[in-house]
Design an enzyme around this catalytic site. Sequence first.
Site, PDB file in Angstrom:
ATOM      1  N   GLU A 117      -9.836  -2.038   5.177  1.00 62.39           N
ATOM      2  CA  GLU A 117     -10.473  -1.699   6.442  1.00 62.39           C
ATOM      3  C   GLU A 117     -11.748  -2.522   6.642  1.00 62.39           C
ATOM      4  O   GLU A 117     -12.304  -3.042   5.673  1.00 62.39           O
ATOM      5  CB  GLU A 117     -10.844  -0.206   6.426  1.00 62.39           C
ATOM      6  CG  GLU A 117      -9.648   0.733   6.285  1.00 62.39           C
ATOM      7  CD  GLU A 117      -8.894   0.934   7.588  1.00 62.39           C
ATOM      8  OE1 GLU A 117      -8.986   0.083   8.487  1.00 62.39           O
ATOM      9  OE2 GLU A 117      -8.191   1.951   7.699  1.00 62.39           O
ATOM     10  N   HIS A 168      -7.453  -4.779  10.225  1.00 63.87           N
ATOM     11  CA  HIS A 168      -7.154  -4.538   8.809  1.00 63.87           C
ATOM     12  C   HIS A 168      -5.845  -5.196   8.393  1.00 63.87           C
ATOM     13  O   HIS A 168      -4.942  -5.389   9.204  1.00 63.87           O
ATOM     14  CB  HIS A 168      -7.185  -3.042   8.451  1.00 63.87           C
ATOM     15  CG  HIS A 168      -6.034  -2.230   8.949  1.00 63.87           C
ATOM     16  ND1 HIS A 168      -6.196  -0.998   9.550  1.00 63.87           N
ATOM     17  CD2 HIS A 168      -4.701  -2.437   8.926  1.00 63.87           C
ATOM     18  CE1 HIS A 168      -5.010  -0.496   9.850  1.00 63.87           C
ATOM     19  NE2 HIS A 168      -4.085  -1.356   9.491  1.00 63.87           N
ATOM     20  N   ASP A 201       0.803  -1.224   0.000  1.00 69.99           N
ATOM     21  CA  ASP A 201       0.000   0.000   0.000  1.00 69.99           C
ATOM     22  C   ASP A 201       0.836   1.275   0.000  1.00 69.99           C
ATOM     23  O   ASP A 201       2.054   1.239   0.183  1.00 69.99           O
ATOM     24  CB  ASP A 201      -0.975   0.005   1.202  1.00 69.99           C
ATOM     25  CG  ASP A 201      -0.337  -0.526   2.492  1.00 69.99           C
ATOM     26  OD1 ASP A 201       0.899  -0.560   2.571  1.00 69.99           O
ATOM     27  OD2 ASP A 201      -1.087  -0.898   3.412  1.00 69.99           O
ATOM     28  N   ASN A 217      -7.894  -2.877  14.302  1.00 69.64           N
ATOM     29  CA  ASN A 217      -9.273  -3.187  13.903  1.00 69.64           C
ATOM     30  C   ASN A 217      -9.316  -4.389  12.957  1.00 69.64           C
ATOM     31  O   ASN A 217     -10.325  -4.649  12.322  1.00 69.64           O
ATOM     32  CB  ASN A 217      -9.938  -1.964  13.255  1.00 69.64           C
ATOM     33  CG  ASN A 217      -9.208  -1.504  12.002  1.00 69.64           C
ATOM     34  OD1 ASN A 217      -8.262  -2.149  11.543  1.00 69.64           O
ATOM     35  ND2 ASN A 217      -9.638  -0.394  11.427  1.00 69.64           N
TER      36      ASN A 217
HETATM   37  C1  F6R Z   1       1.411  -1.478   6.183  1.00 68.15           C
HETATM   38  C2  F6R Z   1       0.094  -2.067   6.266  1.00 68.15           C
HETATM   39  C3  F6R Z   1      -0.724  -2.027   7.496  1.00 68.15           C
HETATM   40  C4  F6R Z   1       0.053  -2.347   8.767  1.00 68.15           C
HETATM   41  C5  F6R Z   1      -0.853  -2.302   9.991  1.00 68.15           C
HETATM   42  C6  F6R Z   1      -0.086  -2.526  11.269  1.00 68.15           C
HETATM   43  O1  F6R Z   1       1.968  -1.655   4.893  1.00 68.15           O
HETATM   44  O2  F6R Z   1      -0.345  -2.572   5.291  1.00 68.15           O
HETATM   45  O3  F6R Z   1      -1.789  -2.955   7.365  1.00 68.15           O
HETATM   46  O4  F6R Z   1       0.623  -3.617   8.643  1.00 68.15           O
HETATM   47  O5  F6R Z   1      -1.495  -1.059  10.047  1.00 68.15           O
HETATM   48  O6  F6R Z   1       0.760  -1.435  11.486  1.00 68.15           O
HETATM   49  P1  F6R Z   1       1.864  -1.444  12.621  1.00 68.15           P
HETATM   50  O7  F6R Z   1       2.853  -2.494  12.246  1.00 68.15           O
HETATM   51  O8  F6R Z   1       2.465  -0.075  12.583  1.00 68.15           O
HETATM   52  O9  F6R Z   1       1.165  -1.766  13.892  1.00 68.15           O
END
Ligand code: F6R
Length: 246
Positions: free
Chosen positions: A143, A138, A67, A136
Amino acid sequence: MKIYMTEDYQTMSRKAANILSAQIILKPNSVLGLATGSTPVGMYKQLVTWYEKGDLDFAEIKTVNLDEYVGLEPTHEQSYRYFMEEHLFSRVNINPANTNVPDGLAADPQAECKWYNQVIRQMGGIDIQVLGMGRNGHIGFNEPGDAFELETHVVDLTESTIEANARFFASRDDVPRQAMSMGIKSIMMAKKILLMVSGEDKADAVKRAFVGPVTPQVPASILQLHPYVTLVGDKAALSKLMEAKQ
Ligand code: F6R
């Protein structure tokens, strides 16, 4: 699903790096699906250390990231392209032409998403997809919602994600409101999935993802249907899942 529970963040990072290096060694021209965020930072650091020791070679590796924020230039410190350059690409012998992250400044983000799907297809699919998970549930920026989005798409970030990511920006208002994210189908088509989780604040999401129904309200729950998932997490993140499994 194979689960590795580790003592802490550091050992989780090392275990995940072990799994990714096995992939790189066994198939030197692998397509790696990569994630950003705080969870994989230690894993990238470990991979760089092994590369510096001469144990890993990225010359033929290709990558595709999950992403990118809409509106951030690749040199913006919070862009995911910048993150990848900082933590991995500029530190190993990967060919820059073989690294792919959606272009946050694309004039037409929808067209950029279509192009990104093409890129993934032309690479012949993803050998192993690294994932983190949001509080959440994701994965990527998929989401919670009423349906699973299939391919790369433009996402309106939820309040919960904006809140969680505000720590990286000068203020909450600076957090972009949209991102481009690989879809659930693209993720599920990866041959293998490596899901990394760390910290107590992920414990509920991990439990909801793997105990209970597969639902777009908890996007990571779709991973229950993938044939080859390795979950690497520290004790804190896995605590509630392990409790529920007993
Ligand atoms: C990042 C991504 C997100 C993160 C998720 C967890 O490329 O796709 O899904 O993996 O938000 O983020 P952290 O590791 O910062 O808790």
